[in-house]
Design a protein around this motif. Structure first.
Motif, PDB file in Angstrom:
ATOM      1  N   LYS B 106     -18.813 -34.573  70.963  1.00 57.01           N
ATOM      2  CA  LYS B 106     -18.466 -35.117  69.492  1.00 57.01           C
ATOM      3  C   LYS B 106     -18.799 -34.134  68.699  1.00 57.01           C
ATOM      4  O   LYS B 106     -19.629 -33.013  69.046  1.00 57.01           O
ATOM      5  N   GLU B 107     -18.147 -33.785  67.598  1.00 58.84           N
ATOM      6  CA  GLU B 107     -18.175 -32.823  66.345  1.00 58.84           C
ATOM      7  C   GLU B 107     -18.956 -33.624  65.460  1.00 58.84           C
ATOM      8  O   GLU B 107     -18.626 -34.509  64.774  1.00 58.84           O
ATOM      9  N   VAL B 108     -20.203 -33.239  65.499  1.00 55.31           N
ATOM     10  CA  VAL B 108     -21.261 -33.958  64.438  1.00 55.31           C
ATOM     11  C   VAL B 108     -21.077 -33.526  63.048  1.00 55.31           C
ATOM     12  O   VAL B 108     -22.042 -34.180  62.311  1.00 55.31           O
ATOM     13  N   GLU B 109     -20.461 -32.530  62.802  1.00 56.27           N
ATOM     14  CA  GLU B 109     -20.490 -31.907  61.303  1.00 56.27           C
ATOM     15  C   GLU B 109     -19.153 -31.441  61.139  1.00 56.27           C
ATOM     16  O   GLU B 109     -18.528 -30.589  62.080  1.00 56.27           O
ATOM     17  N   SER B 110     -18.670 -31.645  60.072  1.00 62.30           N
ATOM     18  CA  SER B 110     -17.115 -31.069  59.796  1.00 62.30           C
ATOM     19  C   SER B 110     -17.419 -29.804  58.901  1.00 62.30           C
ATOM     20  O   SER B 110     -18.539 -29.572  58.286  1.00 62.30           O
ATOM     21  N   PRO B 111     -16.468 -28.980  59.019  1.00 65.76           N
ATOM     22  CA  PRO B 111     -16.623 -27.564  58.195  1.00 65.76           C
ATOM     23  C   PRO B 111     -16.386 -28.005  56.650  1.00 65.76           C
ATOM     24  O   PRO B 111     -15.673 -28.795  56.306  1.00 65.76           O
ATOM     25  N   ILE B 112     -17.210 -27.414  55.803  1.00 69.86           N
ATOM     26  CA  ILE B 112     -17.145 -27.553  54.465  1.00 69.86           C
ATOM     27  C   ILE B 112     -16.709 -26.251  53.674  1.00 69.86           C
ATOM     28  O   ILE B 112     -16.775 -26.188  52.364  1.00 69.86           O
TER      29      ILE B 112
END
Lengths: 122, 122
Positions: B106-112
């Motif tokens: 899982k990708e738990v955080e998106s690029p910001i």
């Protein structure tokens, strides 16, 4: 995903252990493939001791085991971050975290557990 | 205290970088004595790049520097925990933390942050 992990020339990866509930960093230890496999199988943290050259389960003597809640890995695939529910304390000194001293000499946390009964008096 | 730190056979120590405010673990990088000295002098994190074999200041290209708030070290004297105020993002992928993927995929955080303007398109 595990196949993408980059173990170093000694077959090890550093694993940062973080308290799942309050975010406190508890310790850093090293894993090889077998200790990671045992961690995944058991749901408890297993590490490789560089000094003793053997696998060990955190808390195997003290009972202060770490229940794994989440494992993530970094952009370089060469470090793990493991969030855990800590039973007792993480540090063999009796401190909740192994990081209980600042570089300028302050002890930022007091020991909360007397482990001398487990490991013997210092 | 610094004299008590145990650098490894390559002269390095792992340094865990943690967000001072929310406790998120941002990255792990390595320091030698000189990068630690520069960190202490400047109040910004400096590391030693094992791949490039040189000192680098975090954010020297991107501007995403880390202001040091507290440095602690572990019971074995062979790992640092550095709490920082992060400008921008810690990861070169644009994610706030380098630990943005779990081991189960899982990708738990998106690029910001889009860093392609800094580092060039992938």
């Amino acid at each position: 995903m595990i196949d993408n992990l980059k173990f170093d020339e000694k077959g090890l990866l550093p694993a940062i252990i973080q308290d799942f509930e309050n975010g406190q960093v508890l310790m850093l230890a090293y894993m090889n493939k077998e200790s990671l496999a045992r961690t995944l199988e058991s749901g408890k943290t297993w590490f490789y001791s560089r000094s003793r050259q053997k696998l060990w389960q955190k808390g195997e003597e003290s009972g202060h085991v770490q229940e794994v809640k989440e494992i993530s890995f970094d952009c370089d695939n060469d470090c793990l971050l493991i969030k855990v529910a800590q039973t007792g304390v993480a540090c063999h000194t009796g401190h909740y975290s192994c990081f209980y001293r600042t570089l300028d000499g302050k002890e930022v946390e007091s020991p909360i557990f007397d482990l001398s009964a487990v490991y013997g008096a210092a």
